[in-house]
Design a protein around this motif. Structure first.
Motif, PDB file in Angstrom:
ATOM      1  N   UNK A 157      10.391 -24.297  -4.599  1.00 27.26           N
ATOM      2  CA  UNK A 157       8.983 -23.914  -5.359  1.00 27.26           C
ATOM      3  C   UNK A 157       8.988 -22.310  -5.332  1.00 27.26           C
ATOM      4  N   UNK A 158      10.163 -21.676  -5.019  1.00 24.99           N
ATOM      5  CA  UNK A 158      10.004 -20.311  -4.991  1.00 24.99           C
ATOM      6  C   UNK A 158       9.596 -19.584  -6.180  1.00 24.99           C
ATOM      7  N   UNK A 159       9.011 -18.217  -6.271  1.00 28.89           N
ATOM      8  CA  UNK A 159       8.645 -17.547  -7.444  1.00 28.89           C
ATOM      9  C   UNK A 159       9.765 -16.375  -7.720  1.00 28.89           C
ATOM     10  N   UNK A 160      10.488 -16.218  -8.748  1.00 31.32           N
ATOM     11  CA  UNK A 160      11.499 -15.177  -9.002  1.00 31.32           C
ATOM     12  C   UNK A 160      10.890 -13.911  -9.597  1.00 31.32           C
ATOM     13  N   UNK A 161      11.261 -12.694  -8.938  1.00 32.79           N
ATOM     14  CA  UNK A 161      10.610 -11.528  -9.392  1.00 32.79           C
ATOM     15  C   UNK A 161      11.580 -10.587  -9.946  1.00 32.79           C
ATOM     16  N   UNK A 162      12.587 -11.232 -10.591  1.00 34.06           N
ATOM     17  CA  UNK A 162      13.768 -10.446 -11.042  1.00 34.06           C
ATOM     18  C   UNK A 162      14.237  -9.426 -10.504  1.00 34.06           C
ATOM     19  N   UNK A 163      14.259  -8.167 -11.136  1.00 31.48           N
ATOM     20  CA  UNK A 163      14.650  -6.936 -10.444  1.00 31.48           C
ATOM     21  C   UNK A 163      13.435  -6.196 -10.040  1.00 31.48           C
ATOM     22  N   UNK A 164      12.356  -6.722 -10.094  1.00 27.39           N
ATOM     23  CA  UNK A 164      10.975  -5.957  -9.698  1.00 27.39           C
ATOM     24  C   UNK A 164      10.804  -5.953  -8.173  1.00 27.39           C
ATOM     25  N   UNK A 165      11.906  -5.327  -7.533  1.00 28.43           N
ATOM     26  CA  UNK A 165      11.820  -5.414  -5.983  1.00 28.43           C
ATOM     27  C   UNK A 165      10.337  -4.673  -5.572  1.00 28.43           C
ATOM     28  N   UNK A 166      10.028  -3.618  -6.219  1.00 28.50           N
ATOM     29  CA  UNK A 166       8.945  -2.843  -5.619  1.00 28.50           C
ATOM     30  C   UNK A 166       7.748  -3.595  -6.094  1.00 28.50           C
ATOM     31  N   UNK A 178      14.684   0.158   0.002  1.00 34.75           N
ATOM     32  CA  UNK A 178      14.307   1.582  -0.305  1.00 34.75           C
ATOM     33  C   UNK A 178      13.251   1.421  -1.485  1.00 34.75           C
ATOM     34  N   UNK A 179      13.475   0.441  -2.669  1.00 36.97           N
ATOM     35  CA  UNK A 179      12.394   0.104  -3.514  1.00 36.97           C
ATOM     36  C   UNK A 179      11.017  -0.386  -2.986  1.00 36.97           C
ATOM     37  N   UNK A 180      11.147  -1.011  -2.135  1.00 35.44           N
ATOM     38  CA  UNK A 180      10.028  -1.757  -1.193  1.00 35.44           C
ATOM     39  C   UNK A 180       9.491  -0.851  -0.257  1.00 35.44           C
ATOM     40  N   UNK A 181       9.993   0.271   0.122  1.00 34.42           N
ATOM     41  CA  UNK A 181       9.684   1.030   1.282  1.00 34.42           C
ATOM     42  C   UNK A 181       8.157   1.346   1.223  1.00 34.42           C
ATOM     43  N   UNK A 182       7.433   1.688   0.117  1.00 41.25           N
ATOM     44  CA  UNK A 182       6.063   2.116   0.113  1.00 41.25           C
ATOM     45  C   UNK A 182       5.169   0.909   0.560  1.00 41.25           C
ATOM     46  N   UNK A 183       5.210  -0.106  -0.225  1.00 39.70           N
ATOM     47  CA  UNK A 183       4.645  -1.481   0.192  1.00 39.70           C
ATOM     48  C   UNK A 183       4.930  -1.852   1.659  1.00 39.70           C
ATOM     49  N   UNK A 184       6.144  -1.878   1.972  1.00 40.13           N
ATOM     50  CA  UNK A 184       6.354  -2.318   3.297  1.00 40.13           C
ATOM     51  C   UNK A 184       5.742  -1.449   4.527  1.00 40.13           C
ATOM     52  N   UNK A 185       5.650  -0.073   4.194  1.00 42.64           N
ATOM     53  CA  UNK A 185       5.137   0.565   5.176  1.00 42.64           C
ATOM     54  C   UNK A 185       3.359   0.615   4.925  1.00 42.64           C
ATOM     55  N   UNK A 186       2.911   0.025   3.972  1.00 36.55           N
ATOM     56  CA  UNK A 186       1.417  -0.165   3.916  1.00 36.55           C
ATOM     57  C   UNK A 186       1.188  -1.292   4.635  1.00 36.55           C
ATOM     58  N   UNK A 187       2.073  -2.702   4.574  1.00 34.83           N
ATOM     59  CA  UNK A 187       2.158  -3.615   5.353  1.00 34.83           C
ATOM     60  C   UNK A 187       2.007  -3.450   6.902  1.00 34.83           C
ATOM     61  N   UNK A 188       2.886  -2.600   7.448  1.00 33.89           N
ATOM     62  CA  UNK A 188       2.904  -2.153   8.653  1.00 33.89           C
ATOM     63  C   UNK A 188       1.720  -1.397   9.088  1.00 33.89           C
ATOM     64  N   UNK A 189       1.255  -0.515   8.129  1.00 32.56           N
ATOM     65  CA  UNK A 189       0.123   0.126   8.369  1.00 32.56           C
ATOM     66  C   UNK A 189      -0.931  -0.792   8.505  1.00 32.56           C
ATOM     67  N   UNK A 190      -1.239  -1.857   7.773  1.00 32.92           N
ATOM     68  CA  UNK A 190      -2.245  -2.585   7.866  1.00 32.92           C
ATOM     69  C   UNK A 190      -2.309  -3.605   8.773  1.00 32.92           C
ATOM     70  N   UNK A 191      -0.846  -3.973   9.501  1.00 31.83           N
ATOM     71  CA  UNK A 191      -0.266  -4.710  10.352  1.00 31.83           C
ATOM     72  C   UNK A 191      -0.704  -6.162   9.991  1.00 31.83           C
ATOM     73  N   UNK A 192      -0.323  -6.619   8.561  1.00 27.16           N
ATOM     74  CA  UNK A 192      -0.180  -7.702   7.884  1.00 27.16           C
ATOM     75  C   UNK A 192       1.032  -8.419   8.429  1.00 27.16           C
ATOM     76  N   UNK A 193       1.030  -9.834   8.461  1.00 28.09           N
ATOM     77  CA  UNK A 193       2.092 -10.641   8.688  1.00 28.09           C
ATOM     78  C   UNK A 193       2.776 -10.977   7.227  1.00 28.09           C
TER      79      UNK A 193
END
Length: 414
Positions: free
Chosen positions: A127-136, A163-178
């Protein structure tokens, strides 16, 4: 003007400007609460919303994970990590997995998306959802799912696309989300297609991000332990870095002291150690083989694995001191940049790894190019001990001198 306003009901004091909307939805909410109070899935819904595990999760997890490991195609950490993900999907219906095309690369040399038929066969979960090359965009969706609540967001992508996901990853760490990240293709030799797709500084930059737990397991047993630790990590996202290549230096022994779930432990213990070889990921096997070679030269080397710096740093100082040793030479071994390793090696330590970008070459040539080989490690250790006098037995402590790096195989001067 505020003092002239009449007293508002308690519910309208809480909602403020949204009070008209709250009044319109009050009837609908009361109706929903009445249905929810007698719904047969109320307990499961409350558990998922609160982020709690199901009953008997530990027993079911070990059983499902063991079965998935047996059916895995290989024994690399990447195979073990993806098998753990499939086991987790059987136990947690709230798990939502998004995948990028880079997670399915076969040649591991360039980010080539597979055709639809091959991609369907290579799916990690039904049941996975493919995001193709849109990693960010995928990383941003993970944050939205985590903020919604009631769901456990997870993704699979290539290590180099972080590196494409870094901004969203940083936001997840900032918000302390699982949020769970599975990054495949973690390894020095990713084929002959180009050194640009070999991680160098990514690992150090991820470890520098607050509230992010980075796990780099060395074998199947350690991968399972890292999965459990990632699930219990609180206050931020967790990331597993998985290597697609199997260990060519033989199986690793059972831990001599400590456990992988504590972030660091002793793989091989030596009494009155002269050297402590510290590594993570596939380089733990290289460190273990190097310790055997050093033993033939009457050099006592203890091998330590640190799959997660964040967990290891949270352990008591006495535990860390026992694992790392109170004296002797410390040698860090990792197929990545040595930035940050001073934390565990100290000023007297030696780091064996990469201090430049990767090159296009097969695995053996790359490891030899950067000196991440058993022979180069042993020669470096022996030369350092001879210089310090520790090998002659005068002292097990190393003198003060700057930390050095190894760029390639060492050669002795005539």
């Amino acid at each position: 003007h505020a003092l002239a306003e009449p007293h508002l009901p308690p519910e309208e004091e809480l909602t403020g400007p949204w009070s008209p909307t709250a009044r319109r939805g009050a009837t609908t909410r009361r109706s929903w609460l009445r249905r929810f109070a007698r719904h047969r899935l109320r307990t499961a819904f409350e558990r998922e919303i609160q982020g709690q595990r199901p009953a008997l999760f530990e027993e079911d997890w070990h059983r499902a994970c063991h079965w998935q490991m047996q059916s895995a195609e290989g024994h690399a950490t990447q195979d073990a990590g993806l098998a753990g993900l499939r086991a987790l999907s059987e136990l947690l219906p709230e798990l939502v997995c998004l995948t990028a095309a880079s997670a399915y690369r076969l040649d591991l040399a360039a980010p080539v998306a597979l055709p639809a038929t091959q991609q369907a066969r290579a799916r990690l979960l039904p049941a996975e959802q493919s995001c193709s090359i849109q990693d960010h965009g995928m990383a941003g969706m993970l944050n939205g799912i985590a903020l919604h609540g009631g769901l456990l967001p997870c993704c699979a992508a290539s290590m180099m696309t972080v590196d494409r996901m870094r901004s969203a990853l940083r936001m997840a760490a900032l918000m302390r989300r699982k949020v769970l990240y599975l990054l495949t293709g973690d390894g020095l030799a990713l084929g002959d297609g180009g050194g640009g797709w070999q991680p160098v500084e990514q690992l150090a930059s991820l470890r520098a991000m607050p509230h992010l737990a980075v796990f780099r397991p060395c074998d199947v047993r350690e991968t399972t332990a890292c999965w459990e630790a990632a699930l219990t990590w609180q206050g931020g996202p967790a990331m597993l870095l998985l290597c697609p290549y199997e260990n060519q230096h033989g199986p690793l022994p059972a831990p001599a002291f400590g456990t992988p779930s504590r972030g660091g432990y002793v793989v091989k213990q030596e009494e009155m150690r002269q050297v402590t070889l510290i590594a993570s990921g596939p380089e733990v096997a290289i460190a273990l083989k190097a310790s055997h070679h050093l033993a033939r030269q009457d050099i006592r080397a203890t091998v330590v694995s640190i799959p997660c710096w964040e967990l290891f740093a949270e352990q008591p100082a006495s535990y860390r001191k026992t694992v790392l040793g109170a004296s002797g030479l410390r040698v860090g071994i990792e197929a990545a940049s040595g930035f940050g390793w001073e934390r565990w090696l100290g000023e007297e330590g030696v780091f064996v790894g990469m201090d430049d970008f990767g090159t296009s070459a097969p695995a053996n040539a790359l490891y030899e190019r950067f000196g991440i080989t058993v022979e180069a490690i042993c020669e470096k250790v022996r030369a350092h001990l001879l210089t310090s006098g520790a090998e002659r037995g005068s002292s097990l402590r190393t003198p003060d001198q700057p930390r050095t790096r190894v760029r390639g195989p060492l050669t002795t001067r005539p």
